[in-house]
Motif scaffolding. Structure first.
Motif, PDB file in Angstrom:
ATOM      1  N   LEU A  13      67.955  56.573  56.137  1.00  0.00           N
ATOM      2  CA  LEU A  13      66.714  56.829  56.860  1.00  0.00           C
ATOM      3  C   LEU A  13      66.179  55.492  57.360  1.00  0.00           C
ATOM      4  O   LEU A  13      65.831  54.627  56.560  1.00  0.00           O
ATOM      5  CB  LEU A  13      65.702  57.509  55.941  1.00  0.00           C
ATOM      6  N   VAL A  14      66.166  55.323  58.674  1.00  0.00           N
ATOM      7  CA  VAL A  14      65.732  54.062  59.266  1.00  0.00           C
ATOM      8  C   VAL A  14      64.504  54.295  60.143  1.00  0.00           C
ATOM      9  O   VAL A  14      64.206  55.424  60.531  1.00  0.00           O
ATOM     10  CB  VAL A  14      66.865  53.412  60.102  1.00  0.00           C
ATOM     11  N   GLY A  15      63.832  53.210  60.450  1.00  0.00           N
ATOM     12  CA  GLY A  15      62.662  53.272  61.311  1.00  0.00           C
ATOM     13  C   GLY A  15      61.772  52.079  61.038  1.00  0.00           C
ATOM     14  O   GLY A  15      61.914  51.406  60.011  1.00  0.00           O
ATOM     15  N   PRO A  16      60.844  51.811  61.946  1.00  0.00           N
ATOM     16  CA  PRO A  16      59.967  50.655  61.771  1.00  0.00           C
ATOM     17  C   PRO A  16      59.020  50.833  60.591  1.00  0.00           C
ATOM     18  O   PRO A  16      58.785  51.944  60.121  1.00  0.00           O
ATOM     19  CB  PRO A  16      59.197  50.589  63.094  1.00  0.00           C
ATOM     20  N   SER A  17      58.495  49.710  60.112  1.00  0.00           N
ATOM     21  CA  SER A  17      57.488  49.750  59.049  1.00  0.00           C
ATOM     22  C   SER A  17      56.322  50.612  59.505  1.00  0.00           C
ATOM     23  O   SER A  17      55.915  50.559  60.666  1.00  0.00           O
ATOM     24  CB  SER A  17      56.981  48.342  58.737  1.00  0.00           C
ATOM     25  N   ALA A 166      65.999  55.067  52.328  1.00  0.00           N
ATOM     26  CA  ALA A 166      65.151  54.507  53.383  1.00  0.00           C
ATOM     27  C   ALA A 166      65.413  53.009  53.421  1.00  0.00           C
ATOM     28  O   ALA A 166      65.352  52.339  52.387  1.00  0.00           O
ATOM     29  CB  ALA A 166      63.682  54.785  53.097  1.00  0.00           C
ATOM     30  N   THR A 167      65.743  52.489  54.595  1.00  0.00           N
ATOM     31  CA  THR A 167      66.110  51.079  54.679  1.00  0.00           C
ATOM     32  C   THR A 167      65.843  50.495  56.063  1.00  0.00           C
ATOM     33  O   THR A 167      65.857  51.206  57.066  1.00  0.00           O
ATOM     34  CB  THR A 167      67.615  50.900  54.313  1.00  0.00           C
ATOM     35  N   HIS A 168      65.614  49.190  56.084  1.00  0.00           N
ATOM     36  CA  HIS A 168      65.571  48.432  57.335  1.00  0.00           C
ATOM     37  C   HIS A 168      66.905  47.732  57.579  1.00  0.00           C
ATOM     38  O   HIS A 168      67.132  47.178  58.635  1.00  0.00           O
ATOM     39  CB  HIS A 168      64.472  47.353  57.278  1.00  0.00           C
ATOM     40  N   ASP A 169      67.755  47.740  56.567  1.00  0.00           N
ATOM     41  CA  ASP A 169      69.013  47.015  56.607  1.00  0.00           C
ATOM     42  C   ASP A 169      70.078  47.862  57.300  1.00  0.00           C
ATOM     43  O   ASP A 169      70.531  48.868  56.772  1.00  0.00           O
ATOM     44  CB  ASP A 169      69.432  46.675  55.180  1.00  0.00           C
ATOM     45  N   GLU A 170      70.506  47.438  58.475  1.00  0.00           N
ATOM     46  CA  GLU A 170      71.506  48.187  59.241  1.00  0.00           C
ATOM     47  C   GLU A 170      72.847  48.249  58.515  1.00  0.00           C
ATOM     48  O   GLU A 170      73.589  49.212  58.672  1.00  0.00           O
ATOM     49  CB  GLU A 170      71.685  47.577  60.637  1.00  0.00           C
ATOM     50  N   THR A 178      75.376  59.837  57.270  1.00  0.00           N
ATOM     51  CA  THR A 178      74.405  60.429  58.192  1.00  0.00           C
ATOM     52  C   THR A 178      73.252  59.458  58.387  1.00  0.00           C
ATOM     53  O   THR A 178      72.850  58.752  57.467  1.00  0.00           O
ATOM     54  CB  THR A 178      73.867  61.759  57.612  1.00  0.00           C
ATOM     55  N   ARG A 179      72.716  59.441  59.604  1.00  0.00           N
ATOM     56  CA  ARG A 179      71.587  58.561  59.929  1.00  0.00           C
ATOM     57  C   ARG A 179      70.435  59.398  60.446  1.00  0.00           C
ATOM     58  O   ARG A 179      70.604  60.186  61.379  1.00  0.00           O
ATOM     59  CB  ARG A 179      72.026  57.541  60.973  1.00  0.00           C
ATOM     60  N   TRP A 180      69.277  59.227  59.822  1.00  0.00           N
ATOM     61  CA  TRP A 180      68.034  59.820  60.309  1.00  0.00           C
ATOM     62  C   TRP A 180      67.133  58.673  60.738  1.00  0.00           C
ATOM     63  O   TRP A 180      67.110  57.616  60.110  1.00  0.00           O
ATOM     64  CB  TRP A 180      67.326  60.612  59.221  1.00  0.00           C
ATOM     65  N   THR A 181      66.369  58.893  61.801  1.00  0.00           N
ATOM     66  CA  THR A 181      65.447  57.878  62.292  1.00  0.00           C
ATOM     67  C   THR A 181      64.030  58.427  62.257  1.00  0.00           C
ATOM     68  O   THR A 181      63.767  59.527  62.739  1.00  0.00           O
ATOM     69  CB  THR A 181      65.808  57.461  63.732  1.00  0.00           C
ATOM     70  N   ARG A 186      57.670  61.167  62.979  1.00  0.00           N
ATOM     71  CA  ARG A 186      58.616  62.154  63.506  1.00  0.00           C
ATOM     72  C   ARG A 186      60.030  61.758  63.105  1.00  0.00           C
ATOM     73  O   ARG A 186      60.392  60.591  63.125  1.00  0.00           O
ATOM     74  CB  ARG A 186      58.515  62.245  65.015  1.00  0.00           C
ATOM     75  N   LEU A 187      60.817  62.768  62.777  1.00  0.00           N
ATOM     76  CA  LEU A 187      62.162  62.543  62.299  1.00  0.00           C
ATOM     77  C   LEU A 187      63.166  62.986  63.339  1.00  0.00           C
ATOM     78  O   LEU A 187      63.062  64.076  63.897  1.00  0.00           O
ATOM     79  CB  LEU A 187      62.360  63.339  60.996  1.00  0.00           C
TER      80      LEU A 187
END
Length: 190
Positions: A13-17, A166-170, A178-181, A186-187
């Protein structure tokens, strides 16, 4: 948002702070209630019995109990589940996370990264059905982060346990199937 987390899933799960990643994990873990809508845990149990056996949680900040040694912090879920702790299993998890020799240390004697890895071992101890990890490698250098992800994935290999990180680390996100943003609450799925 509407989604299912299937048995054995490996989700990054990625996305900005500030986008809502931690909030989503807290809702999934039964720590917070959604402001509207509903959530269900059909593959687990009733929301009041999610932890420690159904869901293992790794918080963004280490959440160790200061009066307990590292190994006692790892063993805590066993005690909460009414079981006798398996010291060998706890020590094995600590070794897998590069923490051999720190079992008898108190949290005040550990670095933030060491404390976070102990929290990861605690979340994995009872082999829950779902592990929710909020920035589990956020306090680690890239080499240690890689070893920690190796240990998490190796520990879960062959199990039906689902993993949502949940991570900021690519690099971390790229190791999960699987990648969720998340963006502005919003997901998006990819």
């Amino acid at each position: 948002m509407d989604f299912d987390i299937l048995s054995g899933a490996r989700i990054g799960l990625v996305g900005p702070s500030g986008s809502g990643k931690s909030t989503l994990l807290h809702i999934l873990g039964g720590l917070d209630k959604p402001t509207r809508g509903s959530i269900g845990w059909p593959g687990l149990d009733h929301a009041t019995r999610l932890r420690p056996r159904g869901i293992g949680l790794v918080f963004q900040s280490p959440s160790l109990f200061p009066a307990l040694t590292a190994v006692e912090n790892v063993e805590l879920p066993s005690l909460l589940a009414g079981e006798m702790p398996d010291r060998d299993k706890s020590l094995s998890l600590l070794r897998a996370l590069g923490l051999q020799g720190l079992a008898e240390k108190l949290p005040e004697d550990l670095s933030g990264g060491q404390a976070q890895r102990i929290a990861i071992a605690r979340a994995l101890l009872l082999r829950p059905r779902l592990v929710l990890a909020d920035e589990p490698t956020g306090q680690l250098d890239s080499a240690t982060a890689g070893r920690v992800m190796d240990a998490i994935l190796n520990n879960l290999e062959g199990s039906n346990c689902a993993l949502l990180v949940a991570t900021h680390d690519e690099n971390v996100a790229g190791r999960l199937a699987t990648r969720w943003t998340m963006n502005h609450g919003r997901l998006a799925f990819s």
